[in-house]
Design a protein around this motif. Structure first.
Motif, PDB file in Angstrom:
ATOM      1  N   ARG A 316     -98.141 -26.027  49.920  1.00 46.97           N
ATOM      2  CA  ARG A 316     -97.934 -26.350  48.847  1.00 46.97           C
ATOM      3  C   ARG A 316     -96.875 -25.843  48.043  1.00 46.97           C
ATOM      4  NH1 ARG A 316     -99.136 -21.947  45.664  1.00 46.97           N
ATOM      5  NH2 ARG A 316     -99.733 -19.944  46.728  1.00 46.97           N
ATOM      6  N   ALA A 317     -96.725 -26.447  46.710  1.00 52.38           N
ATOM      7  CA  ALA A 317     -95.446 -25.897  46.245  1.00 52.38           C
ATOM      8  C   ALA A 317     -95.983 -24.488  45.394  1.00 52.38           C
ATOM      9  CB  ALA A 317     -95.126 -27.086  45.026  1.00 52.38           C
ATOM     10  N   PRO A 318     -94.793 -23.703  45.197  1.00 52.05           N
ATOM     11  CA  PRO A 318     -95.133 -22.520  44.582  1.00 52.05           C
ATOM     12  C   PRO A 318     -95.417 -22.649  43.181  1.00 52.05           C
ATOM     13  CG  PRO A 318     -92.686 -22.820  44.992  1.00 52.05           C
ATOM     14  CD  PRO A 318     -93.596 -23.938  45.509  1.00 52.05           C
ATOM     15  N   THR A 319     -96.129 -21.543  42.478  1.00 50.96           N
ATOM     16  CA  THR A 319     -96.156 -21.537  41.074  1.00 50.96           C
ATOM     17  C   THR A 319     -95.898 -20.383  40.365  1.00 50.96           C
ATOM     18  OG1 THR A 319     -98.446 -20.544  41.307  1.00 50.96           O
ATOM     19  CG2 THR A 319     -98.451 -23.014  41.612  1.00 50.96           C
ATOM     20  N   ALA A 320     -95.952 -20.159  39.250  1.00 51.76           N
ATOM     21  CA  ALA A 320     -95.715 -18.973  38.455  1.00 51.76           C
ATOM     22  C   ALA A 320     -96.434 -17.723  38.896  1.00 51.76           C
ATOM     23  CB  ALA A 320     -95.671 -19.162  37.143  1.00 51.76           C
ATOM     24  N   ALA A 321     -97.866 -18.143  39.367  1.00 49.37           N
ATOM     25  CA  ALA A 321     -98.620 -16.796  39.657  1.00 49.37           C
ATOM     26  C   ALA A 321     -98.147 -16.256  41.026  1.00 49.37           C
ATOM     27  CB  ALA A 321    -100.028 -17.469  39.986  1.00 49.37           C
ATOM     28  N   ASP A 322     -97.375 -17.232  41.697  1.00 48.13           N
ATOM     29  CA  ASP A 322     -96.795 -16.660  43.149  1.00 48.13           C
ATOM     30  C   ASP A 322     -95.546 -15.936  42.949  1.00 48.13           C
ATOM     31  OD1 ASP A 322     -98.558 -18.181  44.612  1.00 48.13           O
ATOM     32  OD2 ASP A 322     -97.282 -20.064  44.403  1.00 48.13           O
ATOM     33  N   MET A 323     -94.951 -15.481  41.658  1.00 50.43           N
ATOM     34  CA  MET A 323     -93.843 -14.901  41.750  1.00 50.43           C
ATOM     35  C   MET A 323     -93.953 -13.314  42.140  1.00 50.43           C
ATOM     36  SD  MET A 323     -91.091 -16.476  40.164  1.00 50.43           S
ATOM     37  CE  MET A 323     -90.310 -15.247  39.297  1.00 50.43           C
ATOM     38  N   GLY A 324     -95.024 -12.806  42.021  1.00 49.32           N
ATOM     39  CA  GLY A 324     -95.278 -11.557  42.423  1.00 49.32           C
ATOM     40  C   GLY A 324     -95.519 -11.314  43.644  1.00 49.32           C
ATOM     41  N   GLU A 325     -95.811 -12.325  44.551  1.00 46.39           N
ATOM     42  CA  GLU A 325     -96.119 -12.287  45.937  1.00 46.39           C
ATOM     43  C   GLU A 325     -94.741 -12.652  46.791  1.00 46.39           C
ATOM     44  OE1 GLU A 325     -99.053 -11.450  47.106  1.00 46.39           O
ATOM     45  OE2 GLU A 325     -99.553 -10.918  44.974  1.00 46.39           O
ATOM     46  N   LEU A 326     -93.772 -13.351  46.086  1.00 48.65           N
ATOM     47  CA  LEU A 326     -92.737 -13.470  46.798  1.00 48.65           C
ATOM     48  C   LEU A 326     -91.617 -12.428  46.663  1.00 48.65           C
ATOM     49  CD1 LEU A 326     -92.276 -17.170  45.694  1.00 48.65           C
ATOM     50  CD2 LEU A 326     -92.742 -16.347  48.011  1.00 48.65           C
ATOM     51  N   ARG A 327     -92.097 -11.135  47.307  1.00 49.94           N
ATOM     52  CA  ARG A 327     -91.500  -9.839  46.941  1.00 49.94           C
ATOM     53  C   ARG A 327     -90.052  -9.914  47.800  1.00 49.94           C
ATOM     54  NH1 ARG A 327     -96.528  -8.513  47.893  1.00 49.94           N
ATOM     55  NH2 ARG A 327     -97.717  -7.732  46.036  1.00 49.94           N
ATOM     56  N   TYR A 328     -89.924 -10.038  49.121  1.00 52.24           N
ATOM     57  CA  TYR A 328     -88.685 -10.106  49.751  1.00 52.24           C
ATOM     58  C   TYR A 328     -87.696 -11.309  49.224  1.00 52.24           C
ATOM     59  CZ  TYR A 328     -85.465  -9.303  53.555  1.00 52.24           C
ATOM     60  OH  TYR A 328     -84.395  -8.884  54.276  1.00 52.24           O
ATOM     61  N   LEU A 329     -88.368 -12.390  48.930  1.00 53.81           N
ATOM     62  CA  LEU A 329     -87.360 -13.357  48.318  1.00 53.81           C
ATOM     63  C   LEU A 329     -86.577 -12.682  47.077  1.00 53.81           C
ATOM     64  CD1 LEU A 329     -86.132 -16.009  48.199  1.00 53.81           C
ATOM     65  CD2 LEU A 329     -88.158 -17.029  47.396  1.00 53.81           C
ATOM     66  N   THR A 330     -87.698 -12.156  46.257  1.00 48.67           N
ATOM     67  CA  THR A 330     -86.774 -11.560  44.959  1.00 48.67           C
ATOM     68  C   THR A 330     -85.994 -10.251  45.362  1.00 48.67           C
ATOM     69  OG1 THR A 330     -89.073 -12.226  43.899  1.00 48.67           O
ATOM     70  CG2 THR A 330     -87.502 -10.421  42.764  1.00 48.67           C
ATOM     71  N   ARG A 386     -71.901  -4.728  51.702  1.00 48.81           N
ATOM     72  CA  ARG A 386     -72.965  -5.140  52.756  1.00 48.81           C
ATOM     73  C   ARG A 386     -74.162  -5.718  52.132  1.00 48.81           C
ATOM     74  NH1 ARG A 386     -77.291  -2.332  54.955  1.00 48.81           N
ATOM     75  NH2 ARG A 386     -76.385  -0.358  53.949  1.00 48.81           N
ATOM     76  N   PHE A 387     -74.607  -7.044  52.842  1.00 45.37           N
ATOM     77  CA  PHE A 387     -75.802  -7.611  52.008  1.00 45.37           C
ATOM     78  C   PHE A 387     -76.823  -6.972  52.510  1.00 45.37           C
ATOM     79  CE2 PHE A 387     -78.777 -11.155  53.040  1.00 45.37           C
ATOM     80  CZ  PHE A 387     -79.285 -11.209  51.582  1.00 45.37           C
ATOM     81  N   ASP A 388     -77.701  -6.508  51.588  1.00 49.94           N
ATOM     82  CA  ASP A 388     -78.900  -5.606  52.240  1.00 49.94           C
ATOM     83  C   ASP A 388     -79.911  -5.649  51.100  1.00 49.94           C
ATOM     84  OD1 ASP A 388     -80.837  -3.721  53.102  1.00 49.94           O
ATOM     85  OD2 ASP A 388     -79.603  -1.984  53.084  1.00 49.94           O
ATOM     86  N   PRO A 389     -80.959  -6.524  51.206  1.00 48.39           N
ATOM     87  CA  PRO A 389     -82.019  -6.807  50.575  1.00 48.39           C
ATOM     88  C   PRO A 389     -82.804  -5.381  50.052  1.00 48.39           C
ATOM     89  CG  PRO A 389     -81.884  -8.645  51.750  1.00 48.39           C
ATOM     90  CD  PRO A 389     -80.971  -7.807  52.089  1.00 48.39           C
ATOM     91  N   GLU A 390     -82.891  -4.723  51.047  1.00 49.20           N
ATOM     92  CA  GLU A 390     -83.796  -3.461  50.978  1.00 49.20           C
ATOM     93  C   GLU A 390     -83.187  -2.640  50.037  1.00 49.20           C
ATOM     94  OE1 GLU A 390     -86.815  -2.810  53.037  1.00 49.20           O
ATOM     95  OE2 GLU A 390     -86.132  -4.906  53.769  1.00 49.20           O
ATOM     96  N   ARG A 391     -82.154  -2.757  49.238  1.00 48.96           N
ATOM     97  CA  ARG A 391     -81.739  -1.868  48.183  1.00 48.96           C
ATOM     98  C   ARG A 391     -82.716  -2.046  47.200  1.00 48.96           C
ATOM     99  NH1 ARG A 391     -76.165  -0.770  49.371  1.00 48.96           N
ATOM    100  NH2 ARG A 391     -74.995  -2.441  50.646  1.00 48.96           N
ATOM    101  N   PHE A 392     -83.489  -3.303  47.017  1.00 47.55           N
ATOM    102  CA  PHE A 392     -84.482  -3.482  45.907  1.00 47.55           C
ATOM    103  C   PHE A 392     -85.946  -3.410  46.282  1.00 47.55           C
ATOM    104  CE2 PHE A 392     -80.313  -5.336  44.831  1.00 47.55           C
ATOM    105  CZ  PHE A 392     -80.037  -4.918  43.543  1.00 47.55           C
ATOM    106  N   THR A 393     -86.236  -2.244  47.029  1.00 48.39           N
ATOM    107  CA  THR A 393     -87.617  -2.019  47.308  1.00 48.39           C
ATOM    108  C   THR A 393     -87.884  -1.177  45.914  1.00 48.39           C
ATOM    109  OG1 THR A 393     -87.037  -0.044  48.382  1.00 48.39           O
ATOM    110  CG2 THR A 393     -87.542  -1.737  49.846  1.00 48.39           C
ATOM    111  N   PRO A 394     -89.333  -1.198  45.818  1.00 49.03           N
ATOM    112  CA  PRO A 394     -89.428  -0.388  44.295  1.00 49.03           C
ATOM    113  C   PRO A 394     -88.936   0.986  44.483  1.00 49.03           C
ATOM    114  CG  PRO A 394     -91.440  -1.797  45.007  1.00 49.03           C
ATOM    115  CD  PRO A 394     -90.272  -1.882  46.082  1.00 49.03           C
TER     116      PRO A 394
END
Length: 467
Positions: A316-330, A386-394
Motif C-alpha cells: 500500500r501507499a503511505p499516508t499522513a498517519a504513517d509519518m510517526g511510524e517512519l522513524r528511521y526514514l525521518t 560522516r553520514f549517521d542517522p543515529e544522530r537524530f534519535t530522540p
C-alpha cells in the motif's frame, strides 16, 4: 568594586589586500565560511570590497548565537541587510522578504492555509505523484537517474498539484532558466560595495529584468487560472472536504482585520511558494537518496522499516498517519538536511549595538548565521562530515542545543511550509525506496556551490534496480 565586562571585537578573516574576502565569498562561500570558523572561532568579521569601499559582515556560527539572532532576540536582527534588499527588488515583498506590519498581515492571512490538518490532507496527492515518478523510472534503459534534476521536477509537480491545483511542468523550464541567473545576480549585487540603481539599464540589470518578468508572468497566469476556475464558489473546510488548492485559497484569503491580498501581494506570495515550496524538498530528497545509495546498510534499514509498515514492493501507499511510524526514514532525512541544507546561509542586520558569544556586533552591521557551518560544528556533531542517522534519535536530539540543527530557519520567521516539506519528503522517499534499490553511479564527491540556495555544480547520479 566589580569591573564591567568588555566585549571583544570580532576577528577579521584574512582576505586579499585589494578586495578583502569578496573574491573568496563569490568563488566558494561554503568553504570560506567553514574555514573562517575553524581558524577564527564562532563569531568572525568578513571585509568585502576595495579599500575605502569595504563593508563588514559578521558571521555567527554557534548554536546559541544562531538562536539569539533568529529567535530569542529576533527583534534586534531585521531582514534589512544588503541581500534582502536585492531580493525585494528581484522577487518582491512576499512572506520571505517582508517585515513589520506587512509581514504580520501576510502571515495572518496565509497561516490558516498551512495548518497540520490541511497539509495532511494533501498526502494522497503526494503519494500519487511519487508513484507516477516510480513508474516513469521503470523505462530507464540503463537504470541511471540524475537525482537533482529528477527531484526538482518531482517537487515542482507536487507544488503545482498541492499549492496551485494545476500542472506546472512548463514552469520547470522557466524556473530552471531564470532562477540560477537571478541567484548569481543577487549574490554579486549583495556583496558589491557600490550598486548601480536597479533602474539603470546596465547589462546585468536588463538580464535580471527579463528573468523577473518571466517569473512574474508565470505567477500571473497561475493566479488568473485560479480566479477563472476554482477561484469562485464557496470556500471548503480543507482538503478532506473539497478540492480547493492553496492558490485559490490565497485569492480568497480575507479577514476583518487585514482585508485581502491585493494583486501585487498575490503575485509575490505565489512566487515565494513556487520557488521556496519546491527548493527545500527537492534538495532534501536528492541528497537523502544520494547518501542512501552510498550507504547500503542504512538503506537496508530504511527498506526494512518501509516494508514492515507498507508491505514491500506492490504494497500500500503511505499516508499522513504513517509519518510517526517512519522513524528511521525521518532520521535519514534529517541527517541529509544537516549535511545539505537548502538554505546554507541566513542573513539579518543588527538594529542596535549588541553582543553575541561575548563579541561586539555594532548597530547597522550585516549579520549572518549558517546552517551549513553550525550543522557541521564539531562541538555538536562528532566526526561532522560522516553520514549517521543515529544522530537524530530522540535521546541524541535532546542532548544538543536547539539551534544545532535549523534547516528551516527558526524563531518567528521560521519557514511556514516546513510541515508540508517534511510530509512530501518522507512520503516521497517511502514510495521510491519501496520500489527501488539505489547504488552510486559515480565515486567522486558532488561539487557544491551556494548563492541564495545550495546548488550542485555537477550531476548527482545513481543507478536504480527495481525491487
Amino acid at each position: 568594586m566589580a569591573t564591567a565586562t568588555v566585549s571583544v571585537q570580532a576577528p577579521i578573516v584574512a582576505g586579499t589586500p585589494l578586495f578583502g574576502s569578496m573574491s573568496d565569498l563569490l568563488r566558494d562561500p561554503l568553504a570560506t565560511y567553514l574555514g573562517a570558523r575553524s581558524a577564527y572561532g564562532d563569531v568572525v568579521r568578513f571585509r568585502a570590497g576595495p579599500p575605502g569601499l569595504r563593508r563588514d559582515m559578521y558571521a555567527v556560527f554557534s548554536a546559541d548565537g544562531a538562536q539569539q539572532v533568529l529567535a530569542t532576540r529576533s527583534a534586534d536582527f531585521r531582514k534589512d541587510n544588503a541581500f534582502y534588499e536585492v531580493l525585494r527588488e528581484t522577487i518582491g515583498n512576499g512572506l520571505l522578504t517582508s517585515q513589520d506590519d506587512a509581514y504580520l498581515r501576510q502571515r495572518r492571512l496565509v497561516q490558516p492555509l498551512f495548518t497540520r490538518r490541511r497539509v495532511d490532507g494533501y498526502a494522497d496527492q503526494v503519494t500519487q505523484e511519487a508513484v507516477a515518478l516510480a513508474d516513469a523510472w521503470r523505462g530507464r534503459p540503463d537504470g541511471a537517474v540524475e537525482l537533482v534534476g529528477e527531484m526538482h521536477r518531482f517537487a515542482l509537480r507536487m507544488v503545482g498539484r498541492v499549492l496551485f491545483g494545476t500542472d506546472v511542468e512548463k514552469a520547470f523550464d522557466v524556473i530552471e532558466r531564470t532562477m540560477p541567473a537571478l541567484q548569481k545576480y543577487s549574490l554579486k549585487r549583495g556583496l558589491a560595495p557600490v550598486k548601480p540603481p536597479r533602474t539603470w539599464p546596465t547589462p546585468a540589470n536588463r538580464r535580471a529584468d527579463r528573468n523577473q518578468a518571466e517569473l512574474f508572468a508565470l505567477c500571473d497566469g497561475i493566479i488568473e487560472s485560479r480566479r477563472g476556475g476554482r477561484g469562485t464558489g464557496t470556500q471548503d473546510t480543507g482538503p478532506q472536504g473539497g478540492t480547493e488548492d492553496l492558490a485559490t485559497l490565497l485569492v480568497r484569503a480575507e479577514n476583518a482585520e487585514d482585508g485581502s491580498l491585493d494583486a501585487t501581494e498575490l503575485r509575490e506570495q505565489v512566487l515565494i511558494f513556487l520557488l521556496a515550496g519546491h527548493e527545500t524538498t527537492a534538495t532534501a530528497l536528492a541528497f537523502a537518496l544520494h547518501l542512501l545509495a552510498r550507504h547500503p546498510e542504512q538503506q537496508r534499514r530504511v527498506r526494512e522499516e518501509v516494508d514492515r509498515l507498507l508491505g514491500g514492493p506492490g504494497g500500500r501507499a503511505p499516508t499522513a498517519a504513517d509519518m510517526g511510524e517512519l522513524r528511521y526514514l525521518t532520521m535519514v532525512l534529517k541527517e541529509a538536511m544537516r549535511l545539505y541544507p537548502s538554505a546554507p546561509v541566513i542573513g539579518r542586520r543588527a538594529v542596535a549595538d549588541t553582543e553575541i558569544d561575548g563579541v561586539h556586533i555594532p548597530a547597522g552591521a550585516d549579520v549572518l548565521v549558517s546552517p551549513w557551518v553550525t550543522q557541521r560544528h564539531p562541538d555538536y556533531w562528532p566526526d561532522p562530515d560522516r553520514f549517521d542517522p543515529e544522530r537524530f534519535t530522540p535521546e541524541a536530539e535532546a542532548g544538543r542545543p536547539r539551534y544545532a540543527w535549523f534547516p528551516f530557519g527558526g524563531g518567528p520567521r521560521a519557514c511556514i511550509g516546513q510541515h508540508l516539506s517534511m510530509l512530501e519528503s518522507v512520503l516521497g522517499l517511502a514510495v521510491l525506496l519501496q520500489t527501488y534499490e539505489f547504488e552510486p553511479a559515480d565515486e567522486a564527491e558532488v561539487p557544491l556551490g551556494a548563492a541564495i540556495t545550495l546548488t550542485a555544480k555537477g550531476p548527482v547520479r545513481c543507478r536504480i534496480t527495481p525491487r
